[in-house]
Design a protein around this motif. Structure first.
Motif, PDB file in Angstrom:
ATOM      1  N   GLY A 300       0.811  -1.216   0.000  1.00 26.22           N
ATOM      2  CA  GLY A 300       0.000   0.000   0.000  1.00 26.22           C
ATOM      3  C   GLY A 300       0.839   1.256   0.000  1.00 26.22           C
ATOM      4  N   ALA A 301       0.285   2.309   0.582  1.00 27.21           N
ATOM      5  CA  ALA A 301       0.944   3.611   0.521  1.00 27.21           C
ATOM      6  C   ALA A 301       0.816   4.344   1.844  1.00 27.21           C
ATOM      7  N   LEU A 302       1.904   4.982   2.257  1.00 25.88           N
ATOM      8  CA  LEU A 302       1.932   5.862   3.421  1.00 25.88           C
ATOM      9  C   LEU A 302       2.205   7.263   2.908  1.00 25.88           C
ATOM     10  N   LYS A 303       1.226   8.146   3.042  1.00 24.86           N
ATOM     11  CA  LYS A 303       1.331   9.474   2.444  1.00 24.86           C
ATOM     12  C   LYS A 303       1.131  10.563   3.493  1.00 24.86           C
ATOM     13  N   SER A 304       1.732  11.709   3.236  1.00 20.96           N
ATOM     14  CA  SER A 304       1.397  12.902   4.002  1.00 20.96           C
ATOM     15  C   SER A 304       0.678  13.864   3.068  1.00 20.96           C
ATOM     16  N   SER A 305      -0.217  14.663   3.638  1.00 24.65           N
ATOM     17  CA  SER A 305      -1.026  15.574   2.843  1.00 24.65           C
ATOM     18  C   SER A 305      -0.824  16.990   3.356  1.00 24.65           C
ATOM     19  N   TRP A 306      -0.251  17.825   2.521  1.00 21.14           N
ATOM     20  CA  TRP A 306       0.050  19.201   2.893  1.00 21.14           C
ATOM     21  C   TRP A 306      -0.899  20.113   2.130  1.00 21.14           C
ATOM     22  N   TYR A 307      -1.801  20.760   2.858  1.00 21.17           N
ATOM     23  CA  TYR A 307      -2.828  21.616   2.245  1.00 21.17           C
ATOM     24  C   TYR A 307      -3.734  20.786   1.329  1.00 21.17           C
ATOM     25  N   GLY A 308      -3.897  19.511   1.670  1.00 19.99           N
ATOM     26  CA  GLY A 308      -4.768  18.651   0.874  1.00 19.99           C
ATOM     27  C   GLY A 308      -4.281  18.438  -0.549  1.00 19.99           C
ATOM     28  N   ASP A 309      -2.961  18.601  -0.773  1.00 26.82           N
ATOM     29  CA  ASP A 309      -2.419  18.477  -2.133  1.00 26.82           C
ATOM     30  C   ASP A 309      -3.291  19.235  -3.134  1.00 26.82           C
ATOM     31  N   CYS A 310      -3.734  20.419  -2.718  1.00 26.91           N
ATOM     32  CA  CYS A 310      -4.672  21.154  -3.560  1.00 26.91           C
ATOM     33  C   CYS A 310      -3.965  22.042  -4.576  1.00 26.91           C
ATOM     34  N   LEU A 311      -4.656  22.328  -5.636  1.00 24.13           N
ATOM     35  CA  LEU A 311      -4.284  23.367  -6.581  1.00 24.13           C
ATOM     36  C   LEU A 311      -5.424  24.380  -6.508  1.00 24.13           C
ATOM     37  N   PRO A 312      -5.225  25.504  -5.824  1.00 26.99           N
ATOM     38  CA  PRO A 312      -6.334  26.422  -5.580  1.00 26.99           C
ATOM     39  C   PRO A 312      -7.116  26.812  -6.823  1.00 26.99           C
ATOM     40  N   SER A 313      -6.415  27.086  -7.931  1.00 30.22           N
ATOM     41  CA  SER A 313      -7.107  27.517  -9.152  1.00 30.22           C
ATOM     42  C   SER A 313      -8.032  26.429  -9.691  1.00 30.22           C
ATOM     43  N   ARG A 314      -7.748  25.186  -9.379  1.00 28.29           N
ATOM     44  CA  ARG A 314      -8.581  24.060  -9.803  1.00 28.29           C
ATOM     45  C   ARG A 314      -9.645  23.724  -8.764  1.00 28.29           C
ATOM     46  N   ASP A 315      -9.226  23.641  -7.491  1.00 32.91           N
ATOM     47  CA  ASP A 315     -10.087  23.075  -6.456  1.00 32.91           C
ATOM     48  C   ASP A 315     -11.072  24.066  -5.842  1.00 32.91           C
ATOM     49  N   PHE A 316     -10.650  25.308  -5.597  1.00 29.62           N
ATOM     50  CA  PHE A 316     -11.551  26.251  -4.935  1.00 29.62           C
ATOM     51  C   PHE A 316     -12.826  26.497  -5.744  1.00 29.62           C
ATOM     52  N   PRO A 317     -12.730  26.858  -7.031  1.00 31.90           N
ATOM     53  CA  PRO A 317     -13.969  27.093  -7.782  1.00 31.90           C
ATOM     54  C   PRO A 317     -14.858  25.852  -7.857  1.00 31.90           C
ATOM     55  N   MET A 318     -14.249  24.674  -8.000  1.00 35.30           N
ATOM     56  CA  MET A 318     -15.029  23.443  -8.087  1.00 35.30           C
ATOM     57  C   MET A 318     -15.806  23.207  -6.798  1.00 35.30           C
ATOM     58  N   LEU A 319     -15.143  23.352  -5.641  1.00 34.77           N
ATOM     59  CA  LEU A 319     -15.806  23.084  -4.369  1.00 34.77           C
ATOM     60  C   LEU A 319     -16.868  24.130  -4.061  1.00 34.77           C
ATOM     61  N   ILE A 320     -16.625  25.376  -4.436  1.00 34.21           N
ATOM     62  CA  ILE A 320     -17.651  26.402  -4.260  1.00 34.21           C
ATOM     63  C   ILE A 320     -18.872  26.078  -5.114  1.00 34.21           C
ATOM     64  N   ASP A 321     -18.653  25.646  -6.345  1.00 32.74           N
ATOM     65  CA  ASP A 321     -19.776  25.267  -7.205  1.00 32.74           C
ATOM     66  C   ASP A 321     -20.557  24.106  -6.604  1.00 32.74           C
ATOM     67  N   LEU A 322     -19.865  23.108  -6.060  1.00 31.56           N
ATOM     68  CA  LEU A 322     -20.553  21.978  -5.435  1.00 31.56           C
ATOM     69  C   LEU A 322     -21.366  22.436  -4.226  1.00 31.56           C
ATOM     70  N   HIS A 323     -20.814  23.385  -3.486  1.00 27.29           N
ATOM     71  CA  HIS A 323     -21.550  23.932  -2.346  1.00 27.29           C
ATOM     72  C   HIS A 323     -22.816  24.650  -2.808  1.00 27.29           C
ATOM     73  N   LEU A 324     -22.694  25.469  -3.827  1.00 29.31           N
ATOM     74  CA  LEU A 324     -23.851  26.221  -4.318  1.00 29.31           C
ATOM     75  C   LEU A 324     -24.907  25.295  -4.916  1.00 29.31           C
ATOM     76  N   GLN A 325     -24.483  24.123  -5.383  1.00 29.88           N
ATOM     77  CA  GLN A 325     -25.427  23.123  -5.898  1.00 29.88           C
ATOM     78  C   GLN A 325     -26.087  22.309  -4.793  1.00 29.88           C
ATOM     79  N   GLY A 326     -25.657  22.531  -3.545  1.00 27.72           N
ATOM     80  CA  GLY A 326     -26.211  21.776  -2.427  1.00 27.72           C
ATOM     81  C   GLY A 326     -25.577  20.425  -2.211  1.00 27.72           C
ATOM     82  N   ARG A 327     -24.431  20.184  -2.821  1.00 27.19           N
ATOM     83  CA  ARG A 327     -23.783  18.874  -2.728  1.00 27.19           C
ATOM     84  C   ARG A 327     -22.650  18.841  -1.701  1.00 27.19           C
ATOM     85  N   LEU A 328     -22.263  19.991  -1.174  1.00 27.36           N
ATOM     86  CA  LEU A 328     -21.196  20.074  -0.177  1.00 27.36           C
ATOM     87  C   LEU A 328     -21.610  21.113   0.864  1.00 27.36           C
ATOM     88  N   ASP A 329     -21.899  20.644   2.071  1.00 25.52           N
ATOM     89  CA  ASP A 329     -22.411  21.518   3.127  1.00 25.52           C
ATOM     90  C   ASP A 329     -21.249  22.189   3.861  1.00 25.52           C
TER      91      ASP A 329
END
Length: 362
Positions: A300-329
């Motif tokens: 398997g895999a042992l990983k560390s996650s720093w800032y959720g391995d996010c790319l803000p330009s990709r992830d922030f707009p997507m998660l905001i859209d999911l929230h506005l759609q009622g899919r992420l509270d």
């Protein structure tokens, strides 16, 4: 022309924070001034106050923020005055070896504003928390730290993606690779752990097991999407997780505490060839000891996650859209909204474990 605003300063190690007048310079090349609308009170801010990050006092605290771009400096094209943005603390460079290999979420040369904000009167330079410093009416950041999102979202909700909520959701989806039908265990159900639970639910996990020592936190975890809860003061969490996964262990175990003993629990609570994700932040003196044969034999895999391995330009707009759609509270993460001069009291409530997030609203 430089501006004077109110901001929350940590003057020295473990000293009470106070509201001071801060001088914000005009943005230089590649910089932006942002009028802050809301900023979450994160554990990282408390670590700064306690001297747990470094000793570059005084700090201008706050980093989990959203607001409106007011002015931009020369060469800025991705954002413009009037844009509603979430601030991030990893403005990618686009030039390092990670960026050039198409992995900008691992960028090794992230940057912040070059100019310094200062205390009015003395001119003393301030160290902005995570290069942001958003417990202030306005702040100066690198333009790359501004991610434009849909302005329909409430600022108090949007800002939370700037740190803790993104860290947890990203630990599940980006780092852990949770997908449909997976079994997931989350050890530690504070704000980041609860966000990991929300991320696992969003990804379609079949079974989500929340582990904590506090029944109130486990109740919150259940509201966030956990299908099962385990109080680890009453039962062995490894055994409990195995029993809830047909005796095998979870496909992904997310450790959101950052301690050797809970990491060991995560290691042994995963299925063979399962994944462990460390998103809890350990302290420098902590050591981990595991039989090397077990590390080898379980695969398997042992990983560390720093800032959720996010790319803000990709992830922030997507998660905001999911929230506005009622899919992420995201609203469920906001326990209370407070004024700027209530940050010290918010730290006290955080220490007692009374809140998921206090959010300063301007």
């Amino acid at each position: 022309m430089a501006q004077e605003v109110r901001g929350v300063i940590a003057p020295g190690k473990n000293e009470p924070v106070r509201v001071e007048t801060v001088v914000i310079p005009d943005p230089g090349p590649g910089e932006a001034v942002v009028r802050i609308q809301a900023c979450g009170v994160c554990h990282t801010d408390l670590h700064y106050k306690q001297g747990g990050i470094n000793d570059d006092f005084p700090f201008l605290l706050g980093h989990e923020a959203a607001g409106i771009v007011e002015t931009v400096g020369e060469g800025v094209s991705d954002v413009a005055p009037g844009d509603f943005v979430i601030l991030n603390w990893r403005a990618v460079c686009g030039q390092c070896r990670a960026c050039k290999r198409g992995r900008p979420w691992y960028c090794f040369d992230t940057h912040n504003a070059q100019q310094k904000m200062t205390l009015a009167g003395t001119g003393q330079e301030l160290s902005p928390a995570l290069g942001i410093g958003a417990f202030a009416e306005k702040t100066l950041v690198a333009a790359g730290q501004c991610t434009k999102v849909d302005p329909a979202v409430a600022p108090a909700v949007a800002g939370l993606l700037g740190c803790g909520v993104m860290a947890g959701i990203g630990a599940a989806i980006n780092t852990g690779g949770v997908t449909r039908g997976d079994s997931v265990a989350v050890i530690g159900c504070g704000g980041v752990g609860d966000a990991a639970i929300a991320g696992a639910q969003l990804a379609g996990a079949r079974r989500i097991i929340a582990v904590d020592i506090d029944d109130a936190k486990l109740e919150t975890a259940a509201r966030m999407g956990a299908t099962h809860t385990v109080n680890s003061t009453l039962m062995d969490p490894v055994t409990a997780i195995q029993e809830l996964t047909d005796g095998f262990g979870a496909d992904v175990v997310i450790e959101a505490v950052g301690r050797p003993e809970t990491y060991q629990q995560a290691f042994y609570a995963r299925d063979l060839a399962g994944t462990v994700v460390l998103v809890g932040v350990p302290t420098p003196e902590m050591k981990l000891e595991l039989p090397l044969l077990d590390v080898f034999g379980r695969g398997g895999a042992l990983k560390s996650s720093w800032y959720g391995d996010c790319l803000p330009s990709r992830d922030f707009p997507m998660l905001i859209d999911l929230h506005l759609q009622g899919r992420l509270d995201l609203e469920s993460f906001v326990t209370e909204t407070i004024a700027l001069d209530e940050v010290e009291k918010a730290f006290e409530r955080m220490h007692r474990g009374d809140v998921l997030r206090s959010v300063v609203v301007f």
